[in-house]
Design a protein around this motif. Structure first.
Motif, PDB file in Angstrom:
ATOM      1  N   GLU A   1     113.445  35.483  29.109  1.00  0.00           N
ATOM      2  CA  GLU A   1     112.143  37.068  29.791  1.00  0.00           C
ATOM      3  C   GLU A   1     111.336  36.728  30.460  1.00  0.00           C
ATOM      4  O   GLU A   1     111.154  37.891  31.452  1.00  0.00           O
ATOM      5  N   ILE A   2     111.644  35.223  31.106  1.00  0.00           N
ATOM      6  CA  ILE A   2     110.754  35.414  31.815  1.00  0.00           C
ATOM      7  C   ILE A   2     111.220  35.366  33.006  1.00  0.00           C
ATOM      8  O   ILE A   2     111.979  34.388  33.534  1.00  0.00           O
ATOM      9  N   SER A   3     111.226  36.352  34.432  1.00  0.00           N
ATOM     10  CA  SER A   3     111.718  35.449  35.435  1.00  0.00           C
ATOM     11  C   SER A   3     110.881  34.913  36.558  1.00  0.00           C
ATOM     12  O   SER A   3     110.018  35.707  36.716  1.00  0.00           O
ATOM     13  N   CYS A   4     111.637  34.103  37.131  1.00  0.00           N
ATOM     14  CA  CYS A   4     110.895  33.476  37.890  1.00  0.00           C
ATOM     15  C   CYS A   4     109.751  34.192  39.076  1.00  0.00           C
ATOM     16  O   CYS A   4     108.952  33.829  39.984  1.00  0.00           O
ATOM     17  N   LEU A   5     110.465  35.115  39.617  1.00  0.00           N
ATOM     18  CA  LEU A   5     109.756  36.133  40.768  1.00  0.00           C
ATOM     19  C   LEU A   5     108.365  36.844  40.025  1.00  0.00           C
ATOM     20  O   LEU A   5     107.901  37.760  40.772  1.00  0.00           O
ATOM     21  N   THR A   6     108.528  36.740  38.960  1.00  0.00           N
ATOM     22  CA  THR A   6     107.835  37.661  38.138  1.00  0.00           C
ATOM     23  C   THR A   6     106.426  36.208  37.543  1.00  0.00           C
ATOM     24  O   THR A   6     105.537  37.549  37.148  1.00  0.00           O
ATOM     25  N   ALA A   7     106.051  35.802  37.468  1.00  0.00           N
ATOM     26  CA  ALA A   7     105.824  34.321  37.225  1.00  0.00           C
ATOM     27  C   ALA A   7     104.587  34.152  37.303  1.00  0.00           C
ATOM     28  O   ALA A   7     104.387  34.429  38.579  1.00  0.00           O
ATOM     29  N   MET A   8     103.471  34.052  37.485  1.00  0.00           N
ATOM     30  CA  MET A   8     101.831  33.978  37.971  1.00  0.00           C
ATOM     31  C   MET A   8     101.135  32.417  36.439  1.00  0.00           C
ATOM     32  O   MET A   8     101.336  33.340  35.830  1.00  0.00           O
ATOM     33  N   TYR A   9     100.901  31.831  37.283  1.00  0.00           N
ATOM     34  CA  TYR A   9     100.067  30.862  36.050  1.00  0.00           C
ATOM     35  C   TYR A   9      98.905  30.006  37.190  1.00  0.00           C
ATOM     36  O   TYR A   9      98.870  29.971  38.393  1.00  0.00           O
ATOM     37  N   ASP A  10      97.668  30.113  36.681  1.00  0.00           N
ATOM     38  CA  ASP A  10      96.598  29.474  37.386  1.00  0.00           C
ATOM     39  C   ASP A  10      96.469  28.238  36.761  1.00  0.00           C
ATOM     40  O   ASP A  10      95.923  27.351  35.932  1.00  0.00           O
ATOM     41  N   GLN A  11      96.484  27.770  38.349  1.00  0.00           N
ATOM     42  CA  GLN A  11      96.628  25.989  38.440  1.00  0.00           C
ATOM     43  C   GLN A  11      94.889  25.384  38.861  1.00  0.00           C
ATOM     44  O   GLN A  11      95.173  24.292  37.834  1.00  0.00           O
ATOM     45  N   GLU A  12      94.722  26.020  38.651  1.00  0.00           N
ATOM     46  CA  GLU A  12      92.839  26.259  38.375  1.00  0.00           C
ATOM     47  C   GLU A  12      91.923  25.810  36.701  1.00  0.00           C
ATOM     48  O   GLU A  12      91.543  25.167  36.847  1.00  0.00           O
ATOM     49  N   ARG A  13      92.724  26.503  35.806  1.00  0.00           N
ATOM     50  CA  ARG A  13      92.469  25.878  34.762  1.00  0.00           C
ATOM     51  C   ARG A  13      93.445  25.205  33.883  1.00  0.00           C
ATOM     52  O   ARG A  13      92.923  24.630  32.923  1.00  0.00           O
ATOM     53  N   ILE A  14      94.524  25.696  34.209  1.00  0.00           N
ATOM     54  CA  ILE A  14      95.950  24.120  33.840  1.00  0.00           C
ATOM     55  C   ILE A  14      96.538  22.979  34.337  1.00  0.00           C
ATOM     56  O   ILE A  14      97.107  22.767  33.159  1.00  0.00           O
ATOM     57  N   GLY A  15      95.969  23.540  36.030  1.00  0.00           N
ATOM     58  CA  GLY A  15      96.476  22.052  36.568  1.00  0.00           C
ATOM     59  C   GLY A  15      97.761  22.678  36.872  1.00  0.00           C
ATOM     60  O   GLY A  15      98.341  24.046  36.706  1.00  0.00           O
ATOM     61  N   LYS A  16      98.696  21.231  38.075  1.00  0.00           N
ATOM     62  CA  LYS A  16      99.744  22.054  38.309  1.00  0.00           C
ATOM     63  C   LYS A  16     100.972  21.710  37.312  1.00  0.00           C
ATOM     64  O   LYS A  16     100.452  21.139  36.669  1.00  0.00           O
ATOM     65  N   TYR A  17     101.760  22.345  37.526  1.00  0.00           N
ATOM     66  CA  TYR A  17     102.877  22.125  36.458  1.00  0.00           C
ATOM     67  C   TYR A  17     104.292  22.799  37.301  1.00  0.00           C
ATOM     68  O   TYR A  17     104.238  23.476  38.180  1.00  0.00           O
ATOM     69  N   PHE A  18     104.944  21.072  37.376  1.00  0.00           N
ATOM     70  CA  PHE A  18     105.944  21.112  38.091  1.00  0.00           C
ATOM     71  C   PHE A  18     107.396  21.379  37.770  1.00  0.00           C
ATOM     72  O   PHE A  18     107.741  21.102  36.073  1.00  0.00           O
ATOM     73  N   MET A  19     108.830  21.186  38.068  1.00  0.00           N
ATOM     74  CA  MET A  19     110.080  21.654  37.868  1.00  0.00           C
ATOM     75  C   MET A  19     110.463  20.693  37.703  1.00  0.00           C
ATOM     76  O   MET A  19     110.697  19.568  38.475  1.00  0.00           O
ATOM     77  N   PRO A  20     111.727  20.217  36.337  1.00  0.00           N
ATOM     78  CA  PRO A  20     112.444  18.902  36.199  1.00  0.00           C
ATOM     79  C   PRO A  20     113.412  18.938  37.727  1.00  0.00           C
ATOM     80  O   PRO A  20     113.412  19.729  37.957  1.00  0.00           O
ATOM     81  N   ASP A  21     113.738  17.759  37.355  1.00  0.00           N
ATOM     82  CA  ASP A  21     115.086  17.062  38.804  1.00  0.00           C
ATOM     83  C   ASP A  21     116.280  18.206  38.127  1.00  0.00           C
ATOM     84  O   ASP A  21     116.933  17.485  37.576  1.00  0.00           O
ATOM     85  N   LEU A  22     116.971  19.220  38.605  1.00  0.00           N
ATOM     86  CA  LEU A  22     117.730  19.600  37.609  1.00  0.00           C
ATOM     87  C   LEU A  22     118.436  21.166  38.492  1.00  0.00           C
ATOM     88  O   LEU A  22     117.546  21.613  39.002  1.00  0.00           O
ATOM     89  N   ARG A  23     119.529  21.109  38.090  1.00  0.00           N
ATOM     90  CA  ARG A  23     119.955  21.696  39.419  1.00  0.00           C
ATOM     91  C   ARG A  23     120.081  23.317  38.994  1.00  0.00           C
ATOM     92  O   ARG A  23     119.797  24.464  39.585  1.00  0.00           O
ATOM     93  N   ARG A  24     119.853  23.266  37.295  1.00  0.00           N
ATOM     94  CA  ARG A  24     119.465  24.837  37.047  1.00  0.00           C
ATOM     95  C   ARG A  24     118.397  24.811  36.121  1.00  0.00           C
ATOM     96  O   ARG A  24     118.426  23.734  35.441  1.00  0.00           O
TER      97      ARG A  24
END
Length: 256
Positions: A150-173
């Motif tokens: 349901e969550i499309s990349c161009l619509t997502a937003m997260y609060d890094q101030e409150r939950i910290g930085k989240y990174f993407m795993p090293d995957l091609r897809r």
């Protein structure tokens, strides 16, 4: 510090990059920084990025030394991001002018740390080609997202101030899908905003693969990346495939 950091990977994006830049500069919320990371493009994307950065000091540009894929490019941008909120926009997609303002206001009003919106579909010329994809009316949890994308990349937003930085795993897809799952797994449901604030551009060559193969790939992803058992992976993949087929039958769209 800007309130929103916009994350954009760039690879051979010269056809649409300036149009995407126009949608960023037209935002009614102007307190943003736009971080573009070039993934060793072979066209003139670099020159366009440099030209954009000279015009606006809110635009920050970086260049990878070799082609690594959109995940590492996004991660570089996330690493550099200074904004309270992290938002994602690919180089060929675009937002409505009030996307950032409405989305940030929604996050504040709902005390949300993670959120996503509804979105539309266009062709390469920017013409609408499908119905709006409307998000669910309940917060999306980890188990829900395993069953339905349901969550499309161009619509997502997260609060890094409150939950910290989240990174993407090293995957091609499925790097972005894995990122959403990691946030959800940590107990931060994504609060849906059912308003079309973004447009996904369907570009030639980006068409979805054979549907059965996609389900098999989803099964492997759940086993190898999410470390779920075979039977749990099979269960979630079955529902994931059924939900995708329901979209095809009922609304003529494909969201696997």
């Amino acid at each position: 510090m800007s309130i929103v950091s916009i994350i954009t990977p760039v690879y051979n994006a010269s056809r649409f990059l300036e149009e995407t830049a126009g949608c960023v500069s037209a935002q009614t919320l102007q307190d943003w920084e736009w971080i573009l990371v070039d993934d060793k493009s072979e066209d003139n994307s670099r020159e366009i990025m440099e030209r954009l950065a000279k015009k606006d000091n809110r635009i920050k540009i970086f260049f990878l030394e070799k082609n690594l894929g959109s995940g590492p490019a996004r991660n570089k941008a996330i690493q550099e991001a200074q904004g309270k909120y992290i938002a994602f926009l690919d180089s060929d997609d675009f937002w409505s002018p009030d996307k950032l303002q409405k989305h940030v206001d929604f996050m504040v009003e709902n005390n949300a740390v993670f959120s996503h919106t509804s979105y539309g579909f266009t062709n390469e010329q920017g013409e609408v080609i499908r119905e709006t994809y409307h998000v669910s009316d309940v917060p999306v949890t980890y188990s829900m997202l395993l069953k339905k994308t349901e969550i499309s990349c161009l619509t997502a937003m997260y609060d890094q101030e409150r939950i910290g930085k989240y990174f993407m795993p090293d995957l091609r897809r499925k790097q972005d899908y894995a990122l959403w799952l990691s946030i959800l797994k940590d107990g931060h449901p994504s609060i849906p905003l059912d308003e079309e604030l973004a447009m996904y551009r369907q570009v030639s060559g980006s068409a979805t693969n054979n549907k059965f193969k996609l389900i098999i790939k989803h099964l492997k992803f759940l086993m190898e990346v999410e470390k779920l058992s075979f039977f749990k992976s099979l269960y979630y993949s079955f529902h994931w495939g059924i939900n995708g087929l329901k979209n095809i039958i009922s609304k003529g769209r494909y969201t696997l």
